[in-house]
Design a protein around this motif. Structure first.
Motif, mmCIF file in Angstrom:
data_model
loop_
_atom_site.group_PDB
_atom_site.id
_atom_site.type_symbol
_atom_site.label_atom_id
_atom_site.label_comp_id
_atom_site.label_asym_id
_atom_site.label_seq_id
_atom_site.Cartn_x
_atom_site.Cartn_y
_atom_site.Cartn_z
ATOM 1 N N UNK A 209 37.683 -12.115 4.088
ATOM 2 C CA UNK A 209 36.274 -12.469 3.861
ATOM 3 C C UNK A 209 35.860 -13.623 4.770
ATOM 4 N N UNK A 210 36.630 -14.716 4.707
ATOM 5 C CA UNK A 210 36.297 -15.920 5.464
ATOM 6 C C UNK A 210 36.461 -15.698 6.959
ATOM 7 N N UNK A 211 37.478 -14.926 7.361
ATOM 8 C CA UNK A 211 37.688 -14.670 8.787
ATOM 9 C C UNK A 211 36.518 -13.896 9.385
ATOM 10 N N UNK A 212 35.956 -12.970 8.625
ATOM 11 C CA UNK A 212 34.777 -12.244 9.104
ATOM 12 C C UNK A 212 33.598 -13.177 9.297
ATOM 13 N N UNK A 213 33.384 -14.071 8.353
ATOM 14 C CA UNK A 213 32.301 -15.031 8.487
ATOM 15 C C UNK A 213 32.510 -15.965 9.659
ATOM 16 N N UNK A 214 33.745 -16.423 9.858
ATOM 17 C CA UNK A 214 34.036 -17.319 10.968
ATOM 18 C C UNK A 214 33.911 -16.584 12.303
ATOM 19 N N UNK A 215 34.273 -15.309 12.335
ATOM 20 C CA UNK A 215 34.090 -14.509 13.544
ATOM 21 C C UNK A 215 32.615 -14.445 13.923
ATOM 22 N N UNK A 216 31.753 -14.232 12.952
ATOM 23 C CA UNK A 216 30.314 -14.196 13.222
ATOM 24 C C UNK A 216 29.833 -15.542 13.746
ATOM 25 N N UNK A 217 30.318 -16.624 13.162
ATOM 26 C CA UNK A 217 29.899 -17.962 13.595
ATOM 27 C C UNK A 217 30.319 -18.212 15.041
ATOM 28 N N UNK A 218 31.558 -17.910 15.367
ATOM 29 C CA UNK A 218 32.044 -18.107 16.731
ATOM 30 C C UNK A 218 31.248 -17.255 17.717
ATOM 31 N N UNK A 219 30.988 -15.999 17.358
ATOM 32 C CA UNK A 219 30.266 -15.100 18.256
ATOM 33 C C UNK A 219 28.854 -15.606 18.538
ATOM 34 N N UNK A 220 28.188 -16.152 17.534
ATOM 35 C CA UNK A 220 26.841 -16.687 17.738
ATOM 36 C C UNK A 220 26.867 -17.906 18.649
#
Length: 605
Positions: A209-220
């Motif tokens: 769950x958290x890794x998906x959210x962090x992936x989105x943050x990094x990508x942005x």
């Protein structure tokens, strides 16, 4: 207080390693017998857990969390924290704690990844082995994100120092680092279990769950704007705010962010709590919920200098039942008026009162409002100590996933889709207590929706250490803060958009009687005009009459009167300079101990 468990001697060694301040002085974790550490999955876990202690520190919400259109420093102008908060940077005072902490943790996970990959793992241990490797990848990516968003191009390595035997390192393009972080998080997503799998009973460690959210943050961040310069010449004239040059990769990154958010949303594992207030009451009392996806755990101590609730909370008198809390951060006065009528987030985010020595609630003037999300009177106890309140830090909340999803879709499609609007409105509606009739009309054009996201993130994530670098990745830090200072002048002069604001507020003073205090804000009646006679009558009836442009309670917590010629306004953002302050210079001490950085200082410093 919930605690992430720290496992025996190797984890203690992790904390010892992390406390080292000089890069060259840090002992390599490889001095420990890797065959012993990685002889079992249980022992390998010690190394991964040890890396978490350096993933966050007070500097990230203190110096680097101020200097925005939401938060300002309360310290004197000669204080280095005030200077950093107001963009008066010099290499001699540039923060170092975040930099050294991130690299200490990165070295730990580099060792962990290498050691884990070399293990022979029984089938019964494979699931946990995958989880640990996934955690290590995720921690490394998060730490590099924190380095890049504050310092730009930095040294980058994915191998343990003990393996490379390289003790110096030069700057590497942030695009290379961001792409590495995206790759790490994509691996982590594949390896990590969902939170519901129950392998980790705490939100203080990464799950899918958290890794998906962090992936989105990094990508942005990777797709967004940042202050860049020529890494070959380091010419000051090469400094410019820009996105990466590969337009195709930019769009791909927005797609990666949207897909990651969609997977997290589609899992059904996380959700917004019905009340915004509950999120932070749960946080300060140590209760896990489905909205907070990743927390930095205090572990019952002042871990790495993080003292949430003390310098970044409400004012509490030393003799009150809650003991001393001494804010060094206050609310930028205009922030109060950014919230719409009926937005319940305002009174949770901004505390409009302080706790006096007799436990009485005294209302704050405009310039003395404080951070309400981590207030000590909402706690169940005083915690380990007055400066160790044991309040976890919210690294990632589900509302962030929703707003990142909306933002990424808007960027990818050059306009908001129906799904983007729905995600945006879900967050906004919760802010208004679930009343959809109060949220207004959602823009349908690209620019209008982008601006709505910029404002909504400000309202939703106030004082969560995201705003400063959010503004930078949108390329609008200078413009936003320049306008904020003009707004503050208008507010001081009660003109323009602030012509009808309250000059006086009248309230009944009462006292707190317990921990987990149910009070959110002190109710009041506002007046734009109040005659001396009416003021006297109100006071004689048992009310307190507060002049809102005054300095507030000058004997307790005061930032001075809100007047156009007051130092409070004059000194705010005093070092602001476009295409310079969006990235911090490296501290002289950091360059001195790493010869690879010689001649690689921020070009404008």
């Amino acid at each position: 207080m919930k605690k992430i468990y720290i496992l025996t001697t190797v984890a203690f060694a992790a904390l010892s390693l992390a406390s080292c301040k000089k890069f060259l002085d840090q002992p390599s974790i490889n001095k420990y017998d890797s065959e012993t550490i990685f002889e079992s999955v249980g022992r390998a876990e010690m190394v991964v857990v040890g890396a978490y202690s350096q993933t966050f520190n007070r500097e990230m919400y203190y110096q680097l969390g101020m200097g925005t259109d939401e938060c300002m420093s309360t310290e004197g102008t000669t204080n280095s924290k005030n200077q950093v908060a107001n963009y008066v940077y010099t290499p001699s005072i540039s923060p170092t704690s975040t930099y050294t902490a991130m690299y200490a943790s990165i070295e730990y996970v580099n060792v962990a990844i290498k050691g884990l990959q070399g293990m022979t793992v029984a089938d019964a241990d494979k699931t946990k082995w995958n989880m640990l490797l996934g955690e290590a990848y995720a921690i490394r990516a998060m730490n590099y994100l924190n380095l890049v968003r504050y310092f730009g191009d930095v040294p980058y390595s994915t191998l343990p120092v003990g393996e490379t035997n390289q003790f110096t390192s030069s700057r590497v393009s942030r695009d290379t680092i961001y792409d590495g972080c995206v790759s790490d998080l994509q691996k982590a997503v594949e390896l990590l279990p969902w939170k519901s799998a129950g392998l980790v009973p705490t939100t203080e460690r990464f799950t899918k769950n958290a890794a998906l959210g962090m992936l989105a943050r990094v990508a942005l961040y990777a797709a967004g704007y940042s202050l860049r310069w020529d890494l070959n010449t380091y010419a000051a004239s090469s400094c410019k705010i820009a996105q990466r040059s590969d337009v195709g990769r930019i769009k791909e990154l927005y797609g990666i962010a949207a897909d990651a958010c969609q997977k997290a949303m589609g899992s059904g594992e996380n959700a917004l709590l019905p009340k915004f207030e509950t999120v932070f009451r749960n946080l300060v009392t140590g209760k896990y919920d489905n909205e907070c996806m990743l927390l930095f755990g205090q572990w019952g101590t002042s871990s790495n200098g993080s003292v949430t609730g003390y310098t970044n909370g409400i004012y509490s008198h030393v003799n009150s039942m809650y003991a001393k809390a001494q804010p060094a951060m206050a609310v930028t006065p205009t922030y109060w008026f950014d919230f719409g009528e009926g937005d319940q987030r305002r009174d949770v985010t901004i505390c409009n009162y302080l706790i006096n020595s007799d436990n009485g609630r005294d209302m704050n003037a405009y310039s003395s409002n404080t951070i309400g999300k981590y207030r000590v009177n909402w706690m169940a106890t005083t915690g380990t100590g007055t400066d160790k309140r044991d309040i976890d830090w919210p690294v990632l909340r589900y509302s962030d996933v929703l707003l990142m999803y909306a933002e990424a879709l808007n960027e990818y499609n050059n306009g908001p889709t129906a799904e983007a609007k729905a995600a945006f409105e879900e967050v906004r509606k919760r802010g208004y207590g679930g009343d959809a009739s109060k949220i207004g009309t959602t823009p349908s054009d690209y620019a209008g929706f982008r601006n709505a996201i910029i404002l909504e993130r400000k309202l939703e994530f106030g004082f969560e250490s995201l705003r400063r670098t959010d503004l930078a990745r949108w390329g609008i830090l200078y413009e936003t803060l320049t306008q904020t200072k003009q707004n503050l002048n208008d507010m001081a002069n009660v003109t323009g958009a602030y012509a009808n604001i309250d000059r006086y507020r009248v309230y009944k003073r009462d006292k707190a009687t317990s921990f987990q205090d149910p009070v959110v804000s002190v109710p009041y009646t506002g007046y734009n005009v109040l005659s001396p006679e009416d003021s006297t009558t109100l006071a004689q009836a048992g009310n307190v009459v507060l002049r809102m442009h005054s300095g507030g309670n000058v004997t307790l917590f005061s930032q001075g009167a809100l007047e156009a010629n007051n130092a409070l306004i004059q000194n705010l953002f005093r070092g602001l300079e476009r295409e310079k302050v969006e990235i911090l210079p490296l501290a002289t001490s950091l360059i001195d101990i790493n010869p690879g950085l010689a001649g690689q200082q921020h070009p404008k410093y």
